[in-house]
Design a protein around this motif. Structure first.
Motif, short mmCIF file in Angstrom:
data_model
loop_
_atom_site.label_atom_id
_atom_site.label_comp_id
_atom_site.label_asym_id
_atom_site.label_seq_id
_atom_site.Cartn_x
_atom_site.Cartn_y
_atom_site.Cartn_z
N SER A 1 7.72 7.57 4.54
CA SER A 1 7.49 9.01 4.36
C SER A 1 7.07 9.40 2.94
CB SER A 1 8.76 9.78 4.73
OG SER A 1 9.79 9.48 3.83
N ARG B 1 -3.35 12.51 5.97
CA ARG B 1 -2.52 13.31 6.87
C ARG B 1 -3.26 14.56 7.33
NH1 ARG B 1 1.64 10.38 4.08
NH2 ARG B 1 3.11 9.60 5.63
N ARG C 1 7.69 16.01 2.72
CA ARG C 1 7.77 15.81 4.17
C ARG C 1 9.17 15.44 4.65
NH1 ARG C 1 2.69 13.64 3.22
NH2 ARG C 1 3.64 11.74 2.47
#
Lengths: 93, 308
Positions: free
Chosen positions: A55, A67, B303
């Motif tokens: 991540s 992304r 994220r």
């Protein structure tokens, strides 16, 4: 002409000190898989146990964050530069 | 009647609250975990302590004068501290910073008027250090280069403030001191003070588990330029924390503690939980103290918040 992957300094110990590695592939996923196959020591640093990008790892094709371009399915073409950058807070390179 | 006076920036640094985190890290009873909430410093991080001391030391030694530019390498928090101090005290500032620091940090540095040189993201904080050294060597007369990685005032700031605060606030009951390392200043300064007070206190260092990590401000020493002020043999033990474990600790701290903490804080809490867990298992008493270097203000776009 294949795709060039730029290797961050701290990961060059797993690529025999190469700053760039040339690999083939049609998508970012292909190129990173091929990179990890050629330099197996890199694998756990980039991917989780179930094969997803960790991540905090950002990948750019030229200047674009994958992304926003389909993640691992983001297309690459000959001559593209793929860079691997620790996200340290969502940062771009 | 005397006029009431407020504090200046430096007057606001330190004396951060000690927060009980035991319930967040599944400790309690005879084993407690407490943490210094360093984001309550005026610049938002633990780095206000060393930055203030290094600036004051430069002024005292007349190495820092108004015609000099303050120059240093930083992955963010020290830069913000310098930027606040430079603005408040009227100095120009030039920072070498890896280009992949968070956008929030970039905005803060710009808002405070700092001049920032972005160095290669591929090279991380070591690239920034090399650039700062290069600039300084090119024109040493032009700059005041505190060099946080090699300046003894960095760890002395913690020896003079963080250490005594922890000793006082715990009434001398601290048994373990856990600190993440970047420059090593917090660990060396606080650790030295506490060890002098009570040599049986255990000092535990926390590093990223891999050279490639997302723990901003922390260093994987085996593969980095080891800071001059950091003695890898000083801590009795080094614990290695993965970025993912730190992320999980941050989410847990938000949901169980109501506190939004930063990345290195997550790493510190992960290690503190491990230390507390060993004590619980061994049925020993303990007061584990750690330092939470900053909060999540600069990481809210990450994220990892969205993960399980």
């Amino acid at each position: 002409m294949p795709v060039t992957i730029l290797i961050p300094t701290v990961l060059r110990q797993y690529t025999g000190n190469q700053a760039t590695v040339a690999v083939d592939g049609k998508t970012v996923g292909d190129t990173l898989q091929n990179l990890a196959a050629a330099h197996p020591g890199l694998k756990t640093h980039i991917f989780t146990d179930n094969g997803k990008l960790r991540s905090f790892v950002n990948v750019f094709v030229n200047e674009d964050d994958i992304r926003q371009k389909g993640d691992m399915n983001a297309p690459v073409k000959n001559g593209d530069e793929v860079s691997i950058v620790p996200s340290i807070a969502g940062g771009r390179r | 009647m005397a006029l009431a006076t407020g504090k200046d920036f430096i007057g606001l640094v330190g004396h951060t609250p000690l927060v009980d985190m035991s319930h967040v890290v599944s400790a309690g009873g005879d084993v407690r975990v407490v943490a210094k909430a360093e984001w309550t410093n005026p610049g938002g991080s633990v780095k206000d302590r060393p930055a203030a001391r290094m600036i004051l030391e430069g002024e005292r030694g007349v190495r820092l004068t108004k015609d000099k530019i303050i120059l240093d390498a930083t992955s963010g928090n020290t830069g913000i501290a310098y930027a606040c101090l430079a603005a408040a005290r009227g100095y120009r500032l030039k920072l070498c910073v890896p280009a992949n620091i968070s956008p929030e940090r970039k905005h803060m540095l710009a808002a405070l008027g700092a001049e920032v040189i972005y160095t290669s993201a591929q090279e991380g904080s070591d690239g920034a250090i090399r650039e700062a050294r290069r600039l300084f060597d090119e024109d040493p007369e032009r700059y005041y280069y505190p060099d946080q990685y090699g300046n003894d005032e960095n760890w002395r700031a913690h020896y003079a403030t963080t250490g005594p605060e922890i000793w006082e606030e715990t009434g001398g009951a601290v048994t373990h001191f856990v600190a993440t390392v970047g420059t090593g200043g917090t660990l060396m300064g606080t650790g030295r003070f506490l060890k002098e007070k009570n040599p049986s206190i255990q000092v535990i260092a926390v590093e990223p588990d891999s050279p490639f990590h997302g723990l901003e401000g922390m260093k994987h020493m085996a593969t980095s330029i080891v800071p001059k002020i950091y003695d890898r043999g000083f801590a009795g033990e080094t614990l290695f924390v993965s970025t993912e474990a730190a992320h999980a600790a941050i989410r847990k701290t938000a949901r169980k503690g109501g506190l939004l903490v930063g990345l290195s804080s997550g790493a510190a809490l992960t290690a503190a939980e491990l230390v507390a867990g060993r004590l619980i298992k061994a049925r020993q008493r303990g007061l584990v103290v750690t330092v939470l270097p900053d909060n999540a203000d600069k990481y809210l776009t990450e994220r990892f918040w969205k993960e399980a």
